[in-house]
Design a protein around this motif. Structure first.
Motif, PDB file in Angstrom:
ATOM      1  N   GLY A  44      26.721 -15.105  -7.503  1.00  0.00           N
ATOM      2  CA  GLY A  44      26.988 -15.862  -8.717  1.00  0.00           C
ATOM      3  C   GLY A  44      27.837 -15.122  -9.727  1.00  0.00           C
ATOM      4  O   GLY A  44      28.335 -15.726 -10.684  1.00  0.00           O
ATOM      5  N   HIS A  45      28.028 -13.808  -9.527  1.00  0.00           N
ATOM      6  CA  HIS A  45      28.830 -13.014 -10.452  1.00  0.00           C
ATOM      7  C   HIS A  45      30.149 -12.552  -9.837  1.00  0.00           C
ATOM      8  O   HIS A  45      30.984 -11.977 -10.530  1.00  0.00           O
ATOM      9  N   LEU A  46      30.325 -12.785  -8.544  1.00  0.00           N
ATOM     10  CA  LEU A  46      31.579 -12.440  -7.867  1.00  0.00           C
ATOM     11  C   LEU A  46      32.431 -13.694  -7.752  1.00  0.00           C
ATOM     12  O   LEU A  46      31.943 -14.755  -7.376  1.00  0.00           O
ATOM     13  N   SER A  47      33.705 -13.557  -8.074  1.00  0.00           N
ATOM     14  CA  SER A  47      34.611 -14.703  -7.957  1.00  0.00           C
ATOM     15  C   SER A  47      34.942 -14.956  -6.495  1.00  0.00           C
ATOM     16  O   SER A  47      34.799 -14.059  -5.635  1.00  0.00           O
ATOM     17  N   LEU A  48      35.413 -16.157  -6.200  1.00  0.00           N
ATOM     18  CA  LEU A  48      35.836 -16.481  -4.838  1.00  0.00           C
ATOM     19  C   LEU A  48      36.971 -15.551  -4.408  1.00  0.00           C
ATOM     20  O   LEU A  48      37.036 -15.129  -3.248  1.00  0.00           O
ATOM     21  N   HIS A  49      37.848 -15.204  -5.344  1.00  0.00           N
ATOM     22  CA  HIS A  49      38.962 -14.307  -5.034  1.00  0.00           C
ATOM     23  C   HIS A  49      38.448 -12.937  -4.607  1.00  0.00           C
ATOM     24  O   HIS A  49      38.929 -12.351  -3.624  1.00  0.00           O
ATOM     25  N   GLN A  50      37.466 -12.389  -5.316  1.00  0.00           N
ATOM     26  CA  GLN A  50      36.900 -11.092  -4.953  1.00  0.00           C
ATOM     27  C   GLN A  50      36.211 -11.147  -3.600  1.00  0.00           C
ATOM     28  O   GLN A  50      36.322 -10.221  -2.795  1.00  0.00           O
ATOM     29  N   LEU A  51      35.506 -12.241  -3.338  1.00  0.00           N
ATOM     30  CA  LEU A  51      34.853 -12.387  -2.033  1.00  0.00           C
ATOM     31  C   LEU A  51      35.876 -12.431  -0.907  1.00  0.00           C
ATOM     32  O   LEU A  51      35.655 -11.863   0.174  1.00  0.00           O
ATOM     33  N   LYS A  52      37.002 -13.090  -1.159  1.00  0.00           N
ATOM     34  CA  LYS A  52      38.049 -13.154  -0.133  1.00  0.00           C
ATOM     35  C   LYS A  52      38.680 -11.787   0.106  1.00  0.00           C
ATOM     36  O   LYS A  52      39.018 -11.435   1.238  1.00  0.00           O
ATOM     37  N   VAL A  53      38.847 -11.009  -0.961  1.00  0.00           N
ATOM     38  CA  VAL A  53      39.392  -9.658  -0.809  1.00  0.00           C
ATOM     39  C   VAL A  53      38.445  -8.802   0.035  1.00  0.00           C
ATOM     40  O   VAL A  53      38.869  -8.091   0.951  1.00  0.00           O
ATOM     41  N   MET A  54      37.155  -8.872  -0.262  1.00  0.00           N
ATOM     42  CA  MET A  54      36.176  -8.118   0.520  1.00  0.00           C
ATOM     43  C   MET A  54      36.222  -8.517   1.987  1.00  0.00           C
ATOM     44  O   MET A  54      36.246  -7.665   2.880  1.00  0.00           O
ATOM     45  N   SER A  55      36.243  -9.820   2.242  1.00  0.00           N
ATOM     46  CA  SER A  55      36.254 -10.306   3.624  1.00  0.00           C
ATOM     47  C   SER A  55      37.519  -9.866   4.356  1.00  0.00           C
ATOM     48  O   SER A  55      37.463  -9.446   5.509  1.00  0.00           O
ATOM     49  N   ALA A  56      38.670  -9.943   3.670  1.00  0.00           N
ATOM     50  CA  ALA A  56      39.929  -9.559   4.303  1.00  0.00           C
ATOM     51  C   ALA A  56      39.913  -8.090   4.692  1.00  0.00           C
ATOM     52  O   ALA A  56      40.320  -7.720   5.808  1.00  0.00           O
ATOM     53  N   ILE A  57      39.445  -7.225   3.796  1.00  0.00           N
ATOM     54  CA  ILE A  57      39.425  -5.787   4.079  1.00  0.00           C
ATOM     55  C   ILE A  57      38.439  -5.475   5.203  1.00  0.00           C
ATOM     56  O   ILE A  57      38.717  -4.664   6.089  1.00  0.00           O
ATOM     57  N   GLU A  58      37.277  -6.131   5.201  1.00  0.00           N
ATOM     58  CA  GLU A  58      36.272  -5.890   6.244  1.00  0.00           C
ATOM     59  C   GLU A  58      36.790  -6.273   7.623  1.00  0.00           C
ATOM     60  O   GLU A  58      36.492  -5.611   8.618  1.00  0.00           O
ATOM     61  N   HIS A  59      37.560  -7.364   7.703  1.00  0.00           N
ATOM     62  CA  HIS A  59      37.983  -7.885   9.003  1.00  0.00           C
ATOM     63  C   HIS A  59      39.385  -7.452   9.411  1.00  0.00           C
ATOM     64  O   HIS A  59      39.847  -7.825  10.500  1.00  0.00           O
ATOM     65  N   CYS A  60      40.070  -6.682   8.574  1.00  0.00           N
ATOM     66  CA  CYS A  60      41.440  -6.265   8.896  1.00  0.00           C
ATOM     67  C   CYS A  60      41.460  -5.446  10.188  1.00  0.00           C
ATOM     68  O   CYS A  60      40.682  -4.499  10.359  1.00  0.00           O
ATOM     69  N   ARG A  61      42.321  -5.835  11.109  1.00  0.00           N
ATOM     70  CA  ARG A  61      42.508  -5.162  12.397  1.00  0.00           C
ATOM     71  C   ARG A  61      41.206  -5.097  13.198  1.00  0.00           C
ATOM     72  O   ARG A  61      40.859  -4.070  13.784  1.00  0.00           O
ATOM     73  N   THR A  62      40.481  -6.196  13.171  1.00  0.00           N
ATOM     74  CA  THR A  62      39.292  -6.347  14.016  1.00  0.00           C
ATOM     75  C   THR A  62      39.418  -7.643  14.798  1.00  0.00           C
ATOM     76  O   THR A  62      40.319  -8.454  14.558  1.00  0.00           O
ATOM     77  N   ALA A  63      38.484  -7.863  15.712  1.00  0.00           N
ATOM     78  CA  ALA A  63      38.520  -9.064  16.552  1.00  0.00           C
ATOM     79  C   ALA A  63      38.392 -10.338  15.736  1.00  0.00           C
ATOM     80  O   ALA A  63      38.790 -11.409  16.182  1.00  0.00           O
ATOM     81  N   ALA A  64      37.838 -10.235  14.514  1.00  0.00           N
ATOM     82  CA  ALA A  64      37.636 -11.432  13.701  1.00  0.00           C
ATOM     83  C   ALA A  64      38.941 -12.125  13.355  1.00  0.00           C
ATOM     84  O   ALA A  64      38.972 -13.342  13.160  1.00  0.00           O
ATOM     85  N   LEU A  65      40.035 -11.381  13.265  1.00  0.00           N
ATOM     86  CA  LEU A  65      41.338 -11.971  12.943  1.00  0.00           C
ATOM     87  C   LEU A  65      42.184 -12.218  14.177  1.00  0.00           C
ATOM     88  O   LEU A  65      43.361 -12.569  14.068  1.00  0.00           O
ATOM     89  N   GLY A  66      41.617 -12.003  15.349  1.00  0.00           N
ATOM     90  CA  GLY A  66      42.378 -12.220  16.569  1.00  0.00           C
ATOM     91  C   GLY A  66      43.289 -11.042  16.875  1.00  0.00           C
ATOM     92  O   GLY A  66      43.344 -10.063  16.140  1.00  0.00           O
ATOM     93  N   GLY A  67      43.998 -11.145  17.978  1.00  0.00           N
ATOM     94  CA  GLY A  67      44.878 -10.052  18.378  1.00  0.00           C
ATOM     95  C   GLY A  67      45.575 -10.356  19.681  1.00  0.00           C
ATOM     96  O   GLY A  67      45.688 -11.520  20.087  1.00  0.00           O
ATOM     97  N   HIS A  68      46.039  -9.305  20.338  1.00  0.00           N
ATOM     98  CA  HIS A  68      46.753  -9.465  21.597  1.00  0.00           C
ATOM     99  C   HIS A  68      46.587  -8.186  22.407  1.00  0.00           C
ATOM    100  O   HIS A  68      46.074  -7.176  21.918  1.00  0.00           O
ATOM    101  N   VAL A  69      47.030  -8.245  23.659  1.00  0.00           N
ATOM    102  CA  VAL A  69      46.972  -7.089  24.544  1.00  0.00           C
ATOM    103  C   VAL A  69      48.376  -6.565  24.751  1.00  0.00           C
ATOM    104  O   VAL A  69      49.304  -7.332  25.048  1.00  0.00           O
ATOM    105  N   GLU A  70      48.566  -5.262  24.539  1.00  0.00           N
ATOM    106  CA  GLU A  70      49.848  -4.614  24.800  1.00  0.00           C
ATOM    107  C   GLU A  70      49.718  -3.791  26.081  1.00  0.00           C
ATOM    108  O   GLU A  70      48.745  -3.042  26.242  1.00  0.00           O
TER     109      GLU A  70
END
Length: 400
Positions: free
Chosen positions: A24-50
């Motif tokens: 209730g004290h965190l803005s939607l924007h702050q929550l999105k920033v947290m989620s983006a940083i947590e999931h950056c370069r992980t399976a949650a954002l998808g990927g590919h095989v090199e």
């Protein structure tokens, strides 16, 4: 190579509890920033095989979040931005000028980020352009690249503007280039006095228009007399404007800019450890004039996250801006005139490559540059669980 400890690790370890405790004290924007940083370069954002066609080695490469507050995503963005700015450099000395808001004004800015950060940009740039155009000082129209930072080294709220300014400008008649003195651009006390007057005048206008909001310990400033009493000390205080001597050359300017344009509140390289005591990181204590400015600080994980989220910029807010000769609409014409006045040939146009360079590193197994195929792309939902590629189990966060 992945850093030993990342901001994402802190968010993954302490983020769920922090969200629950501050619901209730965190803005939607702050929550999105947290989620983006947590999931950056992980399976949650998808990927590919090199896969390497030389030795057959393959690896999973996960997608980046590309959030501008993510420490891992700013390196590529900075390199791209700097490459586009390289043609704008002139063979003159460049100065670094910093405009800082007093603590009393920074407190108000914290509750009115979009309005006062924008006012900081406009007032600092107008101050510099006005004093530079004054015949008693430089008497020329100059160019400015300005970058907003909102943090101190310990991630406290400390809004200030970094400016990179060429050492000279075009005369009012447009027919000659006026150079600054070798180690002096403009008087900082004069800049500070005009900056203070302009900012306070416009701040009061925003207040009278009912555009400012006050919360918590500043709620009493909603009363005009209390607001004026709050501003009384800063009307007499010297506002800090700092100017450094010019750089060694255009290459040094680019190297310096790369440290400022896409920086976030704290880089992963400054993190030392995460344990039961909290998050330990390096910071620079600018109050010390001795060589031991580099210090170590430990904050609880909750306080670390709180300080990091203080610096989430408003959505759509431009943190890099150009003024004067470098203003976007007229930059090309002004730079061509400046080069003509400096008797320089225009920069050679570089033909863009038919194919963009391959950003993928050499094969970690054989080190070869052989063709690497990409396939098996899997896309997960942002902020969702996603699933790893079907070539076997993969860690949610790659190991170092």
């Amino acid at each position: 190579m992945r850093a030993a400890l990342e901001v994402a690790d802190v968010f993954c370890a302490a983020g769920p509890a922090y969200r629950l405790a501050h619901a209730g004290h965190l803005s939607l924007h702050q929550l999105k920033v947290m989620s983006a940083i947590e999931h950056c370069r992980t399976a949650a954002l998808g990927g590919h095989v090199e896969a390497c066609t030389d030795c057959g080695h393959w690896r999973i490469a996960y997608n980046s979040c590309r959030n501008r507050h993510c420490p891992k995503c700013q390196g590529t963005a900075a390199r791209t931005w700097l490459a586009s700015r390289e043609a704008d450099l002139l063979p003159v000395g460049y100065f670094h000028v910093v405009f800082t808001l007093p603590a009393e004004i920074a407190d108000i800015a914290f509750h009115n980020k979009a309005l006062l950060y924008d006012l900081l940009f406009k007032t600092a740039s107008e101050t510099t352009l006005t004093i530079a155009a004054d015949p008693k000082h430089l008497g020329a129209r100059i160019g400015i690249t300005a970058v907003l930072h909102t943090w101190g080294s310990a991630m406290t709220h400390h809004p200030h503007i970094h400016m990179i300014v060429p050492g000279g400008g075009i005369a009012p008649d447009g027919e000659r280039w006026i150079s600054s003195r070798p180690a002096f651009l403009l008087p900082v006390r004069v800049l500070g006095a005009l900056f203070r007057r302009l900012f306070l005048t416009r701040l009061l206008a925003l207040y009278d228009a009912g555009k400012l909001a006050f919360f918590g310990r500043l709620a009493h400033l909603a009363d005009r007399r209390a607001f004026l009493r709050h501003l009384a000390p800063v009307r007499k205080k010297r506002w800090v404007v700092y100017a450094k001597p010019p750089f060694a050359g255009p290459e040094a300017v680019l190297a310096y800019l790369s440290r400022y344009t896409h920086r976030v509140a704290i880089s992963n390289s400054r993190l030392l450890r995460l344990d039961e005591h909290g998050v330990t990181f390096r910071y620079k204590d600018y109050r010390r004039s001795t060589p031991d400015r580099q210090q170590v600080m430990t904050l609880s994980a909750d306080e670390f996250i709180r300080r990091f989220l203080l610096h989430c910029l408003p959505r759509g807010f431009h943190r890099i801006r150009h003024y004067g000769l470098l203003a976007s609409g007229t930059r090309k014409a002004h730079l061509e005139r400046a080069r003509r006045l400096l008797a320089l040939a225009p920069p050679t146009a570089v033909e863009p490559p038919t194919e963009p360079p391959d950003p993928r590193p050499p094969c970690p197994c054989c080190g070869g540059d052989g063709e690497r195929t990409r396939g098996g792309e899997r896309r997960g939902q942002r902020g969702g669980g996603g699933e790893a590629p079907a070539h076997g189990s993969a860690p949610t966060r790659p190991a170092p």
